[in-house]
Design a protein around this motif. Structure first.
Motif, PDB file in Angstrom:
ATOM      1  N   CYS A   1       0.822  -1.214   0.000  1.00  0.00           N
ATOM      2  CA  CYS A   1       0.000   0.000   0.000  1.00  0.00           C
ATOM      3  C   CYS A   1       0.859   1.268   0.000  1.00  0.00           C
ATOM      4  CB  CYS A   1      -0.936  -0.022   1.199  1.00  0.00           C
ATOM      5  SG  CYS A   1      -2.063   1.374   1.249  1.00  0.00           S
ATOM      6  N   GLU A   2       1.898   1.323   0.801  1.00  0.00           N
ATOM      7  CA  GLU A   2       2.761   2.504   0.880  1.00  0.00           C
ATOM      8  C   GLU A   2       3.454   2.783  -0.446  1.00  0.00           C
ATOM      9  OE1 GLU A   2       3.465   4.951   3.033  1.00  0.00           O
ATOM     10  OE2 GLU A   2       1.740   4.201   4.137  1.00  0.00           O
ATOM     11  N   LYS A   3       3.952   1.720  -1.099  1.00  0.00           N
ATOM     12  CA  LYS A   3       4.641   1.907  -2.383  1.00  0.00           C
ATOM     13  C   LYS A   3       3.693   2.456  -3.448  1.00  0.00           C
ATOM     14  CE  LYS A   3       8.116  -1.669  -1.725  1.00  0.00           C
ATOM     15  NZ  LYS A   3       8.615  -2.962  -2.191  1.00  0.00           N
ATOM     16  N   VAL A   4       2.486   1.920  -3.491  1.00  0.00           N
ATOM     17  CA  VAL A   4       1.509   2.383  -4.481  1.00  0.00           C
ATOM     18  C   VAL A   4       1.134   3.830  -4.223  1.00  0.00           C
ATOM     19  CG1 VAL A   4      -0.853   2.073  -5.305  1.00  0.00           C
ATOM     20  CG2 VAL A   4       0.598   0.090  -4.951  1.00  0.00           C
ATOM     21  N   LEU A   5       0.889   4.187  -2.972  1.00  0.00           N
ATOM     22  CA  LEU A   5       0.547   5.564  -2.646  1.00  0.00           C
ATOM     23  C   LEU A   5       1.698   6.519  -2.950  1.00  0.00           C
ATOM     24  CD1 LEU A   5      -1.462   5.163   0.671  1.00  0.00           C
ATOM     25  CD2 LEU A   5      -2.328   5.811  -1.582  1.00  0.00           C
ATOM     26  N   GLN A   6       2.907   6.081  -2.715  1.00  0.00           N
ATOM     27  CA  GLN A   6       4.068   6.925  -2.975  1.00  0.00           C
ATOM     28  C   GLN A   6       4.225   7.173  -4.479  1.00  0.00           C
ATOM     29  OE1 GLN A   6       7.757   5.266  -1.650  1.00  0.00           O
ATOM     30  NE2 GLN A   6       8.788   7.233  -1.644  1.00  0.00           N
ATOM     31  N   LYS A   7       3.963   6.155  -5.301  1.00  0.00           N
ATOM     32  CA  LYS A   7       4.094   6.323  -6.753  1.00  0.00           C
ATOM     33  C   LYS A   7       2.956   7.141  -7.341  1.00  0.00           C
ATOM     34  CE  LYS A   7       6.911   2.341  -7.870  1.00  0.00           C
ATOM     35  NZ  LYS A   7       7.052   1.158  -8.691  1.00  0.00           N
ATOM     36  N   THR A   8       1.770   7.011  -6.808  1.00  0.00           N
ATOM     37  CA  THR A   8       0.627   7.725  -7.373  1.00  0.00           C
ATOM     38  C   THR A   8       0.453   9.127  -6.811  1.00  0.00           C
ATOM     39  OG1 THR A   8      -0.856   6.722  -5.739  1.00  0.00           O
ATOM     40  CG2 THR A   8      -0.644   5.609  -7.870  1.00  0.00           C
ATOM     41  N   HIS A   9       0.983   9.405  -5.635  1.00  0.00           N
ATOM     42  CA  HIS A   9       0.826  10.715  -5.010  1.00  0.00           C
ATOM     43  C   HIS A   9       2.196  11.256  -4.612  1.00  0.00           C
ATOM     44  CE1 HIS A   9      -3.093   8.925  -4.789  1.00  0.00           C
ATOM     45  NE2 HIS A   9      -3.631  10.025  -4.306  1.00  0.00           N
ATOM     46  N   GLN A  10       2.960  11.703  -5.602  1.00  0.00           N
ATOM     47  CA  GLN A  10       4.281  12.247  -5.301  1.00  0.00           C
ATOM     48  C   GLN A  10       4.135  13.615  -4.649  1.00  0.00           C
ATOM     49  OE1 GLN A  10       4.341  11.720  -9.085  1.00  0.00           O
ATOM     50  NE2 GLN A  10       5.246   9.722  -9.128  1.00  0.00           N
TER      51      GLN A  10
ATOM     52  N   SER B   1       7.235  15.692  -3.589  1.00  0.00           N
ATOM     53  CA  SER B   1       8.333  16.623  -3.826  1.00  0.00           C
ATOM     54  C   SER B   1       8.485  16.925  -5.321  1.00  0.00           C
ATOM     55  CB  SER B   1       9.646  16.051  -3.293  1.00  0.00           C
ATOM     56  OG  SER B   1      10.072  14.978  -4.093  1.00  0.00           O
ATOM     57  N   PHE B   2       9.134  18.051  -5.581  1.00  0.00           N
ATOM     58  CA  PHE B   2       9.389  18.465  -6.960  1.00  0.00           C
ATOM     59  C   PHE B   2      10.309  17.473  -7.661  1.00  0.00           C
ATOM     60  CE2 PHE B   2      12.002  20.828 -10.035  1.00  0.00           C
ATOM     61  CZ  PHE B   2      10.990  21.225 -10.894  1.00  0.00           C
ATOM     62  N   ALA B   3      11.297  16.959  -6.938  1.00  0.00           N
ATOM     63  CA  ALA B   3      12.234  15.998  -7.530  1.00  0.00           C
ATOM     64  C   ALA B   3      11.504  14.728  -7.975  1.00  0.00           C
ATOM     65  CB  ALA B   3      13.334  15.653  -6.537  1.00  0.00           C
ATOM     66  N   GLU B   4      10.567  14.264  -7.179  1.00  0.00           N
ATOM     67  CA  GLU B   4       9.810  13.072  -7.562  1.00  0.00           C
ATOM     68  C   GLU B   4       8.927  13.347  -8.773  1.00  0.00           C
ATOM     69  OE1 GLU B   4       7.806  12.243  -3.913  1.00  0.00           O
ATOM     70  OE2 GLU B   4       9.358  10.837  -3.234  1.00  0.00           O
ATOM     71  N   LYS B   5       8.316  14.526  -8.816  1.00  0.00           N
ATOM     72  CA  LYS B   5       7.493  14.885  -9.971  1.00  0.00           C
ATOM     73  C   LYS B   5       8.338  15.004 -11.229  1.00  0.00           C
ATOM     74  CE  LYS B   5       3.886  17.240  -7.403  1.00  0.00           C
ATOM     75  NZ  LYS B   5       3.212  18.505  -7.133  1.00  0.00           N
ATOM     76  N   LEU B   6       9.504  15.606 -11.096  1.00  0.00           N
ATOM     77  CA  LEU B   6      10.402  15.748 -12.237  1.00  0.00           C
ATOM     78  C   LEU B   6      10.887  14.386 -12.712  1.00  0.00           C
ATOM     79  CD1 LEU B   6      11.869  17.761 -14.064  1.00  0.00           C
ATOM     80  CD2 LEU B   6      13.757  17.730 -12.441  1.00  0.00           C
ATOM     81  N   SER B   7      11.220  13.515 -11.796  1.00  0.00           N
ATOM     82  CA  SER B   7      11.645  12.161 -12.137  1.00  0.00           C
ATOM     83  C   SER B   7      10.532  11.414 -12.856  1.00  0.00           C
ATOM     84  CB  SER B   7      12.056  11.408 -10.876  1.00  0.00           C
ATOM     85  OG  SER B   7      12.374  10.079 -11.177  1.00  0.00           O
ATOM     86  N   SER B   8       9.334  11.567 -12.400  1.00  0.00           N
ATOM     87  CA  SER B   8       8.194  10.918 -13.048  1.00  0.00           C
ATOM     88  C   SER B   8       8.004  11.443 -14.464  1.00  0.00           C
ATOM     89  CB  SER B   8       6.930  11.152 -12.230  1.00  0.00           C
ATOM     90  OG  SER B   8       5.812  10.670 -12.907  1.00  0.00           O
TER      91      SER B   8
END
Length: 112
Positions: A25-34, A36-43
C-alpha cells in the motif's frame, strides 16, 4: 431482499479473501501521489515516448535538401547578377545584355 443478497455475497467474498493481505500500500501511494518536486520531475522524465524513425528521417532529409537547394539557387542568382553590367541611357538604367537584346529585336523588326 436485495440487501440480504448483497450482504451474503459480501460475507462470502470476505471469507474467501481473508487469507490475502495487500502489503504494498505505501509503495503504491508513494508512486501515485508524489509530493516533492524531484519526484514529480523524475516521473516526468521517466515517460516512454515512441517516435517513428522513417517519417522523422524522411522529414529531415526533405528539410535539408530544400534548404540546400534554396541556398544554391540564391547563390546562382547573385553570381549571375554580379557578372551583369548596368548601363545608363537617356537617364534610365538598363542591364547591358537586356538592352542589347531589345536593340537586336527592334533592328530585326525594321528589316522585315
Amino acid at each position: 431482499m436485495q440487501h440480504k443478497e448483497k450482504q451474503a455475497v459480501k460475507e462470502r467474498l470476505d471469507h474467501e479473501l481473508k487469507d490475502f493481505h495487500f502489503t504494498g500500500c505505501e509503495k503504491v501511494l508513494q508512486k501515485t501521489h508524489q509530493n516533492s518536486f524531484a519526484e514529480k520531475l523524475s516521473s516526468f522524465w521517466n515517460k516512454e515516448i515512441e517516435l517513428p524513425i522513417l517519417p522523422l528521417v524522411v522529414a529531415a532529409v526533405l528539410m535539408i535538401s530544400t534548404i540546400s537547394l534554396k541556398d544554391d539557387l540564391n547563390n546562382e542568382v547573385t553570381s549571375s547578377e554580379t557578372q551583369r553590367e548596368i548601363i545608363k541611357i537617356a537617364g534610365y538604367s538598363y542591364w547591358k545584355d537586356d538592352y542589347e537584346r531589345a536593340v537586336k529585336q527592334h533592328e530585326n523588326k525594321d528589316e522585315n
